[in-house]
Design a protein around this motif. Structure first.
Motif, PDB file in Angstrom:
ATOM      1  N   GLU A   7      26.327  15.935  50.560  1.00  0.00           N
ATOM      2  CA  GLU A   7      25.049  15.507  49.985  1.00  0.00           C
ATOM      3  C   GLU A   7      25.194  14.131  49.357  1.00  0.00           C
ATOM      4  OE1 GLU A   7      23.913  17.422  46.135  1.00  0.00           O
ATOM      5  OE2 GLU A   7      25.709  18.632  46.494  1.00  0.00           O
ATOM      6  N   GLY A  66      19.878  16.220  49.875  1.00  0.00           N
ATOM      7  CA  GLY A  66      20.476  17.462  49.415  1.00  0.00           C
ATOM      8  C   GLY A  66      21.562  17.977  50.345  1.00  0.00           C
ATOM      9  N   HIS A  83      17.406  10.906  47.309  1.00  0.00           N
ATOM     10  CA  HIS A  83      18.641  11.666  47.478  1.00  0.00           C
ATOM     11  C   HIS A  83      18.628  12.350  48.839  1.00  0.00           C
ATOM     12  CE1 HIS A  83      15.707  14.679  46.299  1.00  0.00           C
ATOM     13  NE2 HIS A  83      16.504  15.596  46.837  1.00  0.00           N
ATOM     14  N   THR A 141      19.469   6.798  40.324  1.00  0.00           N
ATOM     15  CA  THR A 141      18.668   6.654  39.109  1.00  0.00           C
ATOM     16  C   THR A 141      18.449   5.201  38.698  1.00  0.00           C
ATOM     17  OG1 THR A 141      20.669   6.893  37.751  1.00  0.00           O
ATOM     18  CG2 THR A 141      19.423   8.899  38.256  1.00  0.00           C
ATOM     19  N   LYS A 165      32.256   7.104  46.001  1.00  0.00           N
ATOM     20  CA  LYS A 165      31.388   5.935  45.802  1.00  0.00           C
ATOM     21  C   LYS A 165      32.281   4.712  46.009  1.00  0.00           C
ATOM     22  CE  LYS A 165      27.748   4.382  42.613  1.00  0.00           C
ATOM     23  NZ  LYS A 165      27.115   4.616  41.305  1.00  0.00           N
ATOM     24  N   GLU A 194      23.773  12.325  45.950  1.00  0.00           N
ATOM     25  CA  GLU A 194      23.103  12.642  44.693  1.00  0.00           C
ATOM     26  C   GLU A 194      21.981  11.634  44.396  1.00  0.00           C
ATOM     27  OE1 GLU A 194      26.398  12.716  41.964  1.00  0.00           O
ATOM     28  OE2 GLU A 194      26.688  14.871  42.264  1.00  0.00           O
ATOM     29  N   PRO A 195      20.996  12.012  43.583  1.00  0.00           N
ATOM     30  CA  PRO A 195      19.864  11.126  43.298  1.00  0.00           C
ATOM     31  C   PRO A 195      20.298   9.780  42.712  1.00  0.00           C
ATOM     32  CG  PRO A 195      19.387  13.359  42.553  1.00  0.00           C
ATOM     33  CD  PRO A 195      20.830  13.346  42.955  1.00  0.00           C
ATOM     34  N   ARG A 246      34.051  13.516  45.381  1.00  0.00           N
ATOM     35  CA  ARG A 246      32.934  12.657  44.997  1.00  0.00           C
ATOM     36  C   ARG A 246      33.328  11.212  45.335  1.00  0.00           C
ATOM     37  NH1 ARG A 246      29.280  14.585  41.605  1.00  0.00           N
ATOM     38  NH2 ARG A 246      29.098  12.591  40.518  1.00  0.00           N
ATOM     39  N   VAL A 292      28.943  13.423  48.009  1.00  0.00           N
ATOM     40  CA  VAL A 292      29.765  14.581  47.648  1.00  0.00           C
ATOM     41  C   VAL A 292      30.045  15.372  48.923  1.00  0.00           C
ATOM     42  CG1 VAL A 292      29.976  16.633  46.204  1.00  0.00           C
ATOM     43  CG2 VAL A 292      28.651  14.653  45.393  1.00  0.00           C
ATOM     44  N   TYR A 298      18.722   4.413  49.545  1.00  0.00           N
ATOM     45  CA  TYR A 298      18.312   5.360  48.508  1.00  0.00           C
ATOM     46  C   TYR A 298      17.976   4.545  47.271  1.00  0.00           C
ATOM     47  CZ  TYR A 298      20.650   8.995  51.310  1.00  0.00           C
ATOM     48  OH  TYR A 298      21.039   9.854  52.313  1.00  0.00           O
ATOM     49  N   THR A 312      26.101   9.172  44.545  1.00  0.00           N
ATOM     50  CA  THR A 312      27.453   9.550  44.947  1.00  0.00           C
ATOM     51  C   THR A 312      27.405  10.468  46.162  1.00  0.00           C
ATOM     52  OG1 THR A 312      28.236   9.356  42.673  1.00  0.00           O
ATOM     53  CG2 THR A 312      29.589  10.650  44.176  1.00  0.00           C
ATOM     54  N   GLY A 314      24.111   6.762  40.163  1.00  0.00           N
ATOM     55  CA  GLY A 314      23.903   7.920  41.019  1.00  0.00           C
ATOM     56  C   GLY A 314      24.303   7.578  42.440  1.00  0.00           C
TER      57      GLY A 314
END
Length: 225
Positions: free
Chosen positions: A159, A95, A93, A164, A143, A161-162, A141, A132, A87, A130, A128
């Motif tokens: 999911e 979803g 990401h 960044t 990481k 997460e995006p 959450r 979840v 990613y 992470t 980002g």
């Protein structure tokens, strides 16, 4: 079950994995998405038939086979050959989705009881990304450090997460357990962990021998091999 598996890969194995991944040619991750997840999946994957994937699969499977806590928690009957994803910024990401119940790969058909994500990039390498995971009491959450993994129920809504900044690298795969029922599997895991602590404290005592017999008789009752 939601379980942090520490140091699945050794530092040398992690360096070897990163050397393969850092020079890899990635493809669109939607190639392996199911009908539900294709609309929410935005990432990259390593081609599953390439030489890099084959070498990395062997490395990951070898590490799993020697990891006592993984074996105790998962009681694996079949492991779908590991896949590898990336990613990258800005915004890749995955979803919210639930993994398919029956999955195919490497000539195997696997009932997905457990999902596992093995982190291959350090948390400081990216922002980002992470993972979840929803569970009975809310959400977690996650990481983790590179080389560590998260084991969780394949029926959990989850999911990524995006991202960044930077790139999140991971291996992911599914396990069909010898013990299909999650409650039974958790009871066996708790008993096995307690037995490890009992032996560390008292050695091979009469109590440890008796409880080991109970563990194996329960496994004999519940396991499907």
């Amino acid at each position: 079950m939601l379980l942090h598996l520490q140091q699945v890969l050794t530092p040398d194995e992690l360096r070897a994995a990163r050397a393969q991944l850092d020079g890899a040619d990635w493809v669109d991750g939607q190639a392996t998405a199911g009908t539900q997840s294709v609309a929410v999946k935005n990432n990259q994957q390593l081609p599953s038939k390439g030489t890099a994937s084959q070498a990395l699969r062997e490395l990951v499977l070898g590490a799993l086979h020697r990891h006592a806590v993984f074996f105790s928690a998962a009681l694996p009957k079949k492991i779908l050959p590991p896949l590898f994803n990336r990613y990258a910024a800005p915004g890749e990401h995955y979803g919210a989705h639930v993994d398919g119940a029956v999955l195919h790969g490497g000539g195997l058909r696997v009932r997905a009881d457990l999902s596992c994500t093995l982190f291959l990039a350090e948390p400081d390498d990216y922002d980002g990304g992470t993972l979840v995971v929803q569970h009975l009491y809310g959400s977690e959450r996650v990481k983790l450090p590179a080389g560590d993994a998260l084991l969780y129920s394949s029926g959990s809504l989850h999911e990524v997460e995006p991202v960044t900044r930077g790139a999140r690298l991971a291996s992911f795969f599914w396990i069909e357990s010898m013990v299909r029922d999650e409650t039974q599997r958790r009871l066996l895991f708790d008993m096995d962990m307690a037995l490890m602590r009992l032996r560390a404290r008292d050695g091979e005592s009469a109590e440890a021998v008796a409880l080991t017999g109970t563990y194996h008789n329960l496994l004999r009752l519940w396991a499907d091999t």
